[in-house]
Motif scaffolding. Structure first.
Motif, PDB file in Angstrom:
ATOM      1  N   LEU A 142     -35.806  10.243  -0.096  1.00 20.29           N
ATOM      2  CA  LEU A 142     -36.502  10.269  -0.919  1.00 20.29           C
ATOM      3  C   LEU A 142     -37.121   9.631  -1.401  1.00 20.29           C
ATOM      4  N   GLY A 143     -37.553   8.680   0.252  1.00 21.63           N
ATOM      5  CA  GLY A 143     -38.754   7.749  -0.130  1.00 21.63           C
ATOM      6  C   GLY A 143     -39.670   8.926  -0.590  1.00 21.63           C
ATOM      7  N   ALA A 144     -39.802   9.908  -0.080  1.00 21.90           N
ATOM      8  CA  ALA A 144     -41.095  10.612  -0.403  1.00 21.90           C
ATOM      9  C   ALA A 144     -41.722  10.665  -2.053  1.00 21.90           C
ATOM     10  N   VAL A 185     -32.198  15.624  -0.754  1.00 23.06           N
ATOM     11  CA  VAL A 185     -32.897  15.719   0.225  1.00 23.06           C
ATOM     12  C   VAL A 185     -32.902  15.577   1.125  1.00 23.06           C
ATOM     13  N   GLY A 186     -33.225  15.066   1.809  1.00 21.59           N
ATOM     14  CA  GLY A 186     -32.769  14.091   3.240  1.00 21.59           C
ATOM     15  C   GLY A 186     -31.779  13.688   4.270  1.00 21.59           C
ATOM     16  N   MET A 187     -31.164  13.047   4.490  1.00 22.57           N
ATOM     17  CA  MET A 187     -30.160  13.161   5.239  1.00 22.57           C
ATOM     18  C   MET A 187     -28.658  13.644   4.629  1.00 22.57           C
ATOM     19  N   PHE A 241     -35.791   1.797   2.579  1.00 22.62           N
ATOM     20  CA  PHE A 241     -35.272   3.295   2.153  1.00 22.62           C
ATOM     21  C   PHE A 241     -33.930   3.353   3.582  1.00 22.62           C
ATOM     22  N   SER A 242     -34.985   3.165   4.599  1.00 19.46           N
ATOM     23  CA  SER A 242     -34.517   3.332   6.452  1.00 19.46           C
ATOM     24  C   SER A 242     -32.467   2.691   6.354  1.00 19.46           C
ATOM     25  N   GLY A 243     -32.375   3.892   7.133  1.00 16.36           N
ATOM     26  CA  GLY A 243     -30.446   3.733   7.085  1.00 16.36           C
ATOM     27  C   GLY A 243     -29.929   4.753   7.916  1.00 16.36           C
ATOM     28  N   VAL A 268     -33.292  -2.598  -1.222  1.00 20.88           N
ATOM     29  CA  VAL A 268     -32.982  -1.577  -0.667  1.00 20.88           C
ATOM     30  C   VAL A 268     -32.271  -0.678  -0.929  1.00 20.88           C
ATOM     31  N   PHE A 269     -31.824  -0.056   0.196  1.00 15.29           N
ATOM     32  CA  PHE A 269     -31.374   1.336   0.473  1.00 15.29           C
ATOM     33  C   PHE A 269     -29.614   1.347   0.372  1.00 15.29           C
ATOM     34  N   SER A 270     -28.671   0.656  -0.627  1.00  8.10           N
ATOM     35  CA  SER A 270     -27.128   1.274  -0.011  1.00  8.10           C
ATOM     36  C   SER A 270     -26.705   2.828  -0.376  1.00  8.10           C
ATOM     37  N   SER A 271     -25.329   2.777  -0.852  1.00  3.98           N
ATOM     38  CA  SER A 271     -25.170   3.855  -1.130  1.00  3.98           C
ATOM     39  C   SER A 271     -23.710   3.698  -2.218  1.00  3.98           C
ATOM     40  N   VAL A 328     -47.075   3.086   3.896  1.00  2.00           N
ATOM     41  CA  VAL A 328     -46.159   3.595   3.883  1.00  2.00           C
ATOM     42  C   VAL A 328     -45.302   3.801   5.657  1.00  2.00           C
ATOM     43  N   GLY A 329     -43.757   3.377   5.913  1.00  2.00           N
ATOM     44  CA  GLY A 329     -43.353   3.129   7.209  1.00  2.00           C
ATOM     45  C   GLY A 329     -42.397   4.095   7.216  1.00  2.00           C
ATOM     46  N   TYR A 330     -42.395   4.367   9.097  1.00  2.00           N
ATOM     47  CA  TYR A 330     -41.788   5.320   9.143  1.00  2.00           C
ATOM     48  C   TYR A 330     -41.156   4.753  11.130  1.00  2.00           C
ATOM     49  N   ARG A 368     -46.001   3.030  12.314  1.00  2.00           N
ATOM     50  CA  ARG A 368     -45.393   3.158  12.340  1.00  2.00           C
ATOM     51  C   ARG A 368     -44.739   1.567  13.003  1.00  2.00           C
ATOM     52  N   GLY A 369     -43.578   1.866  12.943  1.00  2.00           N
ATOM     53  CA  GLY A 369     -42.236   0.599  13.334  1.00  2.00           C
ATOM     54  C   GLY A 369     -41.116   0.240  13.484  1.00  2.00           C
ATOM     55  N   ASP A 370     -40.086   0.750  13.868  1.00  2.00           N
ATOM     56  CA  ASP A 370     -38.709  -0.046  14.222  1.00  2.00           C
ATOM     57  C   ASP A 370     -38.102  -1.230  13.321  1.00  2.00           C
ATOM     58  N   ILE A 371     -37.553  -1.210  12.543  1.00  2.00           N
ATOM     59  CA  ILE A 371     -37.535  -2.482  11.953  1.00  2.00           C
ATOM     60  C   ILE A 371     -35.543  -2.989  12.247  1.00  2.00           C
ATOM     61  N   SER A 372     -35.453  -2.318  13.597  1.00  2.00           N
ATOM     62  CA  SER A 372     -34.836  -3.002  14.388  1.00  2.00           C
ATOM     63  C   SER A 372     -35.102  -4.267  15.099  1.00  2.00           C
ATOM     64  N   ASN A 373     -36.186  -3.873  14.728  1.00  2.00           N
ATOM     65  CA  ASN A 373     -36.859  -5.123  16.010  1.00  2.00           C
ATOM     66  C   ASN A 373     -38.293  -5.669  15.665  1.00  2.00           C
TER      67      ASN A 373
HETATM   68  N1  LIG Z   1     -29.792  11.638   0.917  1.00  2.00           N
HETATM   69  C1  LIG Z   1     -28.711  10.948  -0.025  1.00  2.00           C
HETATM   70  O1  LIG Z   1     -28.116  11.885  -0.645  1.00  2.00           O
HETATM   71  C2  LIG Z   1     -28.203   9.490   0.016  1.00  2.00           C
HETATM   72  C3  LIG Z   1     -27.255   9.151  -0.195  1.00  2.00           C
HETATM   73  C4  LIG Z   1     -27.360   7.755  -0.233  1.00  2.00           C
HETATM   74  C5  LIG Z   1     -27.656   7.178   0.100  1.00  2.00           C
HETATM   75  N2  LIG Z   1     -28.642   6.974   0.697  1.00  2.00           N
HETATM   76  C6  LIG Z   1     -29.466   6.231   1.257  1.00  2.00           C
HETATM   77  O2  LIG Z   1     -31.023   6.421   0.834  1.00  2.00           O
HETATM   78  C7  LIG Z   1     -31.304   5.512   2.130  1.00  2.00           C
HETATM   79  C8  LIG Z   1     -33.379   6.890   2.190  1.00  2.00           C
HETATM   80  O3  LIG Z   1     -31.816   7.716   2.929  1.00  2.00           O
HETATM   81  P1  LIG Z   1     -32.666   9.980   3.018  1.00  2.00           P
HETATM   82  O4  LIG Z   1     -31.814  10.375   3.017  1.00  2.00           O
HETATM   83  O5  LIG Z   1     -34.160   9.221   1.848  1.00  2.00           O
HETATM   84  O6  LIG Z   1     -33.006   9.219   4.314  1.00  2.00           O
HETATM   85  P2  LIG Z   1     -33.704  10.390   5.344  1.00  2.00           P
HETATM   86  O7  LIG Z   1     -34.481  11.077   5.229  1.00  2.00           O
HETATM   87  O8  LIG Z   1     -33.038  10.064   6.860  1.00  2.00           O
HETATM   88  O9  LIG Z   1     -35.295   9.355   5.676  1.00  2.00           O
HETATM   89  C9  LIG Z   1     -35.418   8.118   6.591  1.00  2.00           C
HETATM   90  C10 LIG Z   1     -36.622   6.554   6.568  1.00  2.00           C
HETATM   91  O10 LIG Z   1     -35.906   6.413   7.200  1.00  2.00           O
HETATM   92  C11 LIG Z   1     -36.919   5.571   7.822  1.00  2.00           C
HETATM   93  N3  LIG Z   1     -36.323   4.885   9.219  1.00  2.00           N
HETATM   94  C12 LIG Z   1     -34.499   5.573   9.777  1.00  2.00           C
HETATM   95  N4  LIG Z   1     -34.413   4.222   9.948  1.00  2.00           N
HETATM   96  C13 LIG Z   1     -35.703   3.590  10.884  1.00  2.00           C
HETATM   97  C14 LIG Z   1     -35.897   1.904  10.912  1.00  2.00           C
HETATM   98  N5  LIG Z   1     -35.144   1.467  11.862  1.00  2.00           N
HETATM   99  N6  LIG Z   1     -37.264   1.516  10.534  1.00  2.00           N
HETATM  100  C15 LIG Z   1     -38.402   1.739  10.111  1.00  2.00           C
HETATM  101  N7  LIG Z   1     -37.297   3.507   9.595  1.00  2.00           N
HETATM  102  C16 LIG Z   1     -37.109   3.770   9.857  1.00  2.00           C
HETATM  103  C17 LIG Z   1     -37.118   7.308   9.049  1.00  2.00           C
HETATM  104  O11 LIG Z   1     -38.182   7.762   9.964  1.00  2.00           O
HETATM  105  P3  LIG Z   1     -37.736   8.544  10.738  1.00  2.00           P
HETATM  106  O12 LIG Z   1     -38.331   9.584   9.737  1.00  2.00           O
HETATM  107  O13 LIG Z   1     -39.416   8.093  11.091  1.00  2.00           O
HETATM  108  O14 LIG Z   1     -36.992   7.780  11.848  1.00  2.00           O
HETATM  109  C18 LIG Z   1     -37.208   7.646   7.495  1.00  2.00           C
HETATM  110  O15 LIG Z   1     -38.706   7.671   6.635  1.00  2.00           O
HETATM  111  C19 LIG Z   1     -30.543   5.658   2.886  1.00  2.00           C
HETATM  112  O16 LIG Z   1     -30.293   3.612   3.695  1.00  2.00           O
HETATM  113  C20 LIG Z   1     -29.265   6.532   2.606  1.00  2.00           C
HETATM  114  O17 LIG Z   1     -28.953   5.766   3.229  1.00  2.00           O
HETATM  115  C21 LIG Z   1     -28.929   8.229   0.910  1.00  2.00           C
END
Ligand SMILES: NC(=O)c1ccc[n+]([C@@H]2O[C@H](COP(=O)([O-])OP(=O)(O)OC[C@H]3O[C@@H](n4cnc5c(N)ncnc54)[C@H](OP(=O)(O)O)[C@@H]3O)[C@@H](O)[C@H]2O)c1
Length: 275
Positions: free
Chosen positions: A40-42, A216-218, A114-116, A164-167, A57-59, A85-90
């Motif tokens: 989604l972020g891209a 796309v995405g998760m 977008f992190s989740g 912020v991203f929820s669902s 742009v962070g990952y 690059r960075g982990d937001i849990s830190n």
């Molecule tokens: N796709 C959907 O259909 C959908 C539906 C409902 C809600 N959402 C929400 O939308 C958001 C984006 O989803 P997405 O599908 O785009 O996910 P995604 O493709 O899995 O991308 C997640 C992104 O967040 C980064 N990330 C994850 N944990 C992180 C952390 N602790 N610190 C820093 N960066 C972190 C990942 O980096 P790395 O790749 O390096 O790990 C990646 O860039 C999420 O919050 C998700 O829950 C998505």
């Protein structure tokens, strides 16, 4: 008694039906997009490049994907994607995000997290570790990031927008979504508390986007497997969600002079209304 908060010249313009809708308002502005290398972020990063904003742009760890997204977006839309690059849990890595984004000569005027994590635990054997991990990934990291970025913006008197991203699963009740949806619902509540604390004194806004099933995405592998076909066949939604649907909602919230704070925009084609 006349109000001291009314701009008479502005009202006179409105009486003449002279309204202003500025375009390309993010041009030259720094927007921190944590998780912008994901599905989604891209799309948001593409939108920012089209508007000649400066996307930082962070990952977390997937450097191969991050570099590929950077080079493909730059070649398609022009401009520069500044990767970090960075982990937001830190906590130190959250600070690194703020310091890195601040180095571009202009202050960060927007931050989108977008992190989740999909938190795919076995519901019938749910353990406390599963819930803790999901709370850490879907609540603790994101809320601390936006709190700290917001405090940085307040300290430096920078107006701007946090998203912020929820669902949709945090808004509607979907069976078996407990592990993922409960932290995402907490995130909404916490963001609205921050919005209340920050509103009125400073034009710093914080809002939430709650996507539905997006191609796309998760969710991609589940969608490809046909898991969600029933939603369309039962006419719960007219189509699957697209990354542009989500990026447009975020872009609306990033508008620099926006008057919207503490709100949830659900981008799910109406699915959560039927849950
Ligand atoms: N796709 C959907 O259909 C959908 C539906 C409902 C809600 N959402 C929400 O939308 C958001 C984006 O989803 P997405 O599908 O785009 O996910 P995604 O493709 O899995 O991308 C997640 C992104 O967040 C980064 N990330 C994850 N944990 C992180 C952390 N602790 N610190 C820093 N960066 C972190 C990942 O980096 P790395 O790749 O390096 O790990 C990646 O860039 C999420 O919050 C998700 O829950 C998505």
């Amino acid at each position: 008694m006349n109000s001291t908060h009314v701009d008479a010249a502005q009202i006179a313009r409105y009486k003449r039906l002279q309204f202003t809708f500025p375009e390309q308002t993010l041009r030259g502005k720094v927007v921190l997009v944590v998780g912008g290398t994901g599905g989604l972020g891209a799309a948001l990063v593409a939108r920012l490049l089209i508007e000649q904003a400066i996307p930082v742009v962070g990952y977390r760890s997937n450097e191969v994907r991050a570099k590929k997204v950077k080079s493909e977006l730059e070649s398609l839309y022009g401009g520069t994607v500044h990767l970090v690059r960075g982990d937001i849990s830190n906590s130190a890595e959250r600070k690194l995000y703020i310091d890195f984004a601040s180095q571009f000569g202009k202050e960060v005027q927007g931050c989108v997290c977008f992190s989740g994590d999909p938190a795919r635990a076995n519901f019938n054997e749910l353990q406390s570790a599963d819930l803790s991990k999901s709370f850490n990934d879907n609540f603790v990291g994101p809320i601390l990031l936006v709190k700290e970025v917001g405090e940085h913006m307040i300290a430096n008197q920078i107006p701007g927008s946090l998203v912020v991203f929820s669902s949709m699963q945090a808004v509607g009740l979907f069976e078996r979504s407990l592990t993922y949806a409960a932290p995402k619902a907490s995130l909404i509540h916490a963001c609205r508390i921050l919005a209340k604390q920050w509103s009125g004194r400073h034009n710093l806004r914080i809002n939430i986007v709650a996507p539905g099933v997006t191609v796309v995405g998760m969710a991609e592998s589940s969608i490809r497997s046909g898991k969600y076909d029933g939603y369309i066949e039962r006419k719960d939604v007219c189509r699957l969600g697209r990354p542009e649907d989500v990026a447009r909602a975020v872009r609306f919230l990033l508008e620099p002079d926006s008057y919207v704070t503490g709100q949830v925009i659900v981008v799910d084609g109406g699915l959560s209304l039927k849950a």
